[in-house]
Motif scaffolding. Structure first.
Motif, short mmCIF file in Angstrom:
data_model
loop_
_atom_site.label_atom_id
_atom_site.label_comp_id
_atom_site.label_asym_id
_atom_site.label_seq_id
_atom_site.Cartn_x
_atom_site.Cartn_y
_atom_site.Cartn_z
N ALA A 97 5.94 4.00 11.13
CA ALA A 97 5.79 4.25 12.57
C ALA A 97 6.81 5.27 13.06
CB ALA A 97 5.94 2.94 13.35
N ALA A 98 7.96 5.34 12.39
CA ALA A 98 9.00 6.31 12.75
C ALA A 98 8.77 7.67 12.11
CB ALA A 98 10.38 5.76 12.36
N GLY A 99 7.70 7.79 11.33
CA GLY A 99 7.38 9.07 10.71
C GLY A 99 8.10 9.36 9.42
N CYS A 100 8.59 8.30 8.76
CA CYS A 100 9.31 8.49 7.49
C CYS A 100 8.89 7.40 6.50
CB CYS A 100 10.82 8.47 7.72
SG CYS A 100 11.43 6.99 8.55
N PRO A 101 7.73 7.56 5.89
CA PRO A 101 7.26 6.55 4.94
C PRO A 101 8.29 6.25 3.86
CG PRO A 101 5.63 8.28 5.24
CD PRO A 101 6.86 8.72 5.94
N VAL A 102 8.43 4.98 3.53
CA VAL A 102 9.34 4.54 2.47
C VAL A 102 8.56 3.69 1.49
CG1 VAL A 102 11.36 4.56 4.00
CG2 VAL A 102 10.08 2.42 3.66
N ALA A 103 9.12 3.57 0.29
CA ALA A 103 8.57 2.68 -0.72
C ALA A 103 9.66 1.71 -1.15
CB ALA A 103 8.07 3.48 -1.93
N ILE A 104 9.28 0.47 -1.39
CA ILE A 104 10.24 -0.52 -1.88
C ILE A 104 10.35 -0.33 -3.39
CG2 ILE A 104 10.78 -2.98 -2.10
CD1 ILE A 104 10.65 -2.14 0.82
N ALA A 105 11.53 0.03 -3.87
CA ALA A 105 11.75 0.21 -5.30
C ALA A 105 12.15 -1.11 -5.96
CB ALA A 105 12.82 1.27 -5.54
N ARG B 60 19.60 -14.22 2.00
CA ARG B 60 20.23 -12.90 1.96
C ARG B 60 19.33 -12.01 1.10
NH1 ARG B 60 24.98 -12.29 4.13
NH2 ARG B 60 26.31 -14.08 4.48
N HIS B 61 19.06 -10.82 1.59
CA HIS B 61 18.14 -9.90 0.92
C HIS B 61 18.87 -8.63 0.52
CE1 HIS B 61 14.74 -12.26 2.62
NE2 HIS B 61 15.61 -12.43 3.61
N ALA B 62 18.52 -8.11 -0.65
CA ALA B 62 19.01 -6.81 -1.12
C ALA B 62 17.78 -6.01 -1.52
CB ALA B 62 19.96 -6.97 -2.30
N LEU B 63 17.60 -4.86 -0.86
CA LEU B 63 16.42 -4.03 -1.11
C LEU B 63 16.85 -2.61 -1.40
CD1 LEU B 63 15.75 -5.78 1.83
CD2 LEU B 63 13.54 -5.32 0.85
N THR B 64 16.11 -1.95 -2.27
CA THR B 64 16.30 -0.53 -2.52
C THR B 64 15.00 0.16 -2.12
OG1 THR B 64 17.76 -1.01 -4.36
CG2 THR B 64 16.87 1.22 -4.23
N LEU B 65 15.13 1.15 -1.24
CA LEU B 65 13.99 1.92 -0.76
C LEU B 65 14.11 3.35 -1.24
CD1 LEU B 65 14.15 0.91 3.03
CD2 LEU B 65 13.07 -0.34 1.18
N THR B 66 12.96 4.00 -1.40
CA THR B 66 12.97 5.42 -1.70
C THR B 66 12.13 6.13 -0.64
OG1 THR B 66 11.09 5.20 -3.20
CG2 THR B 66 13.29 5.14 -4.19
N ALA B 67 12.52 7.37 -0.35
CA ALA B 67 11.82 8.15 0.68
C ALA B 67 12.14 9.62 0.49
CB ALA B 67 12.26 7.71 2.07
#
Length: 104
Positions: free
Chosen positions: A21-29, A45-52
């Motif tokens: 929605a913010a115009g910057c698609p991300v993928a969950i790695a 508690r969550h730890a996520l790595t995203l790529t974009a």
């Protein structure tokens, strides 16, 4: 009877949706979570790595991430922040930590 998606699944979906929605698609790695509890709350508690792809829209989304109101059924995002960001050419890798708590 299914209770629906857990907090981790909902958080992943919400991050992808708000970034799009913010115009910057991300993928969950990668994504991982551990149970968490205090004297008055339970959650995870969550730890996520995203790529974009790099760009000003991604930077703007990441700066405002802690202010985003995430709509998670049965859970609240109590804290979320970027802990690491690495730029390599046309790829940005972002590490995010979050705390979700169960609504009562």
């Amino acid at each position: 009877m299914s209770r629906g998606p857990d907090a981790a699944t909902q958080l992943e979906r919400a991050l992808v949706a708000t970034a799009a929605a913010a115009g910057c698609p991300v993928a969950i790695a990668t994504a991982d979570w551990t149970r968490w509890a205090s004297a008055t709350f339970t959650g995870a508690r969550h730890a996520l790595t995203l790529t974009a792809s790099p760009g000003p829209m991604l930077d703007h989304w990441l700066v405002g991430l802690s202010e985003v109101e995430f709509a998670l059924r049965g859970y609240l995002v109590a804290d979320i922040h970027v802990t690491r960001m690495r730029r390599e050419g046309e790829l940005v890798t972002v590490t995010i930590e979050a705390l979700t708590v169960e609504e009562r």
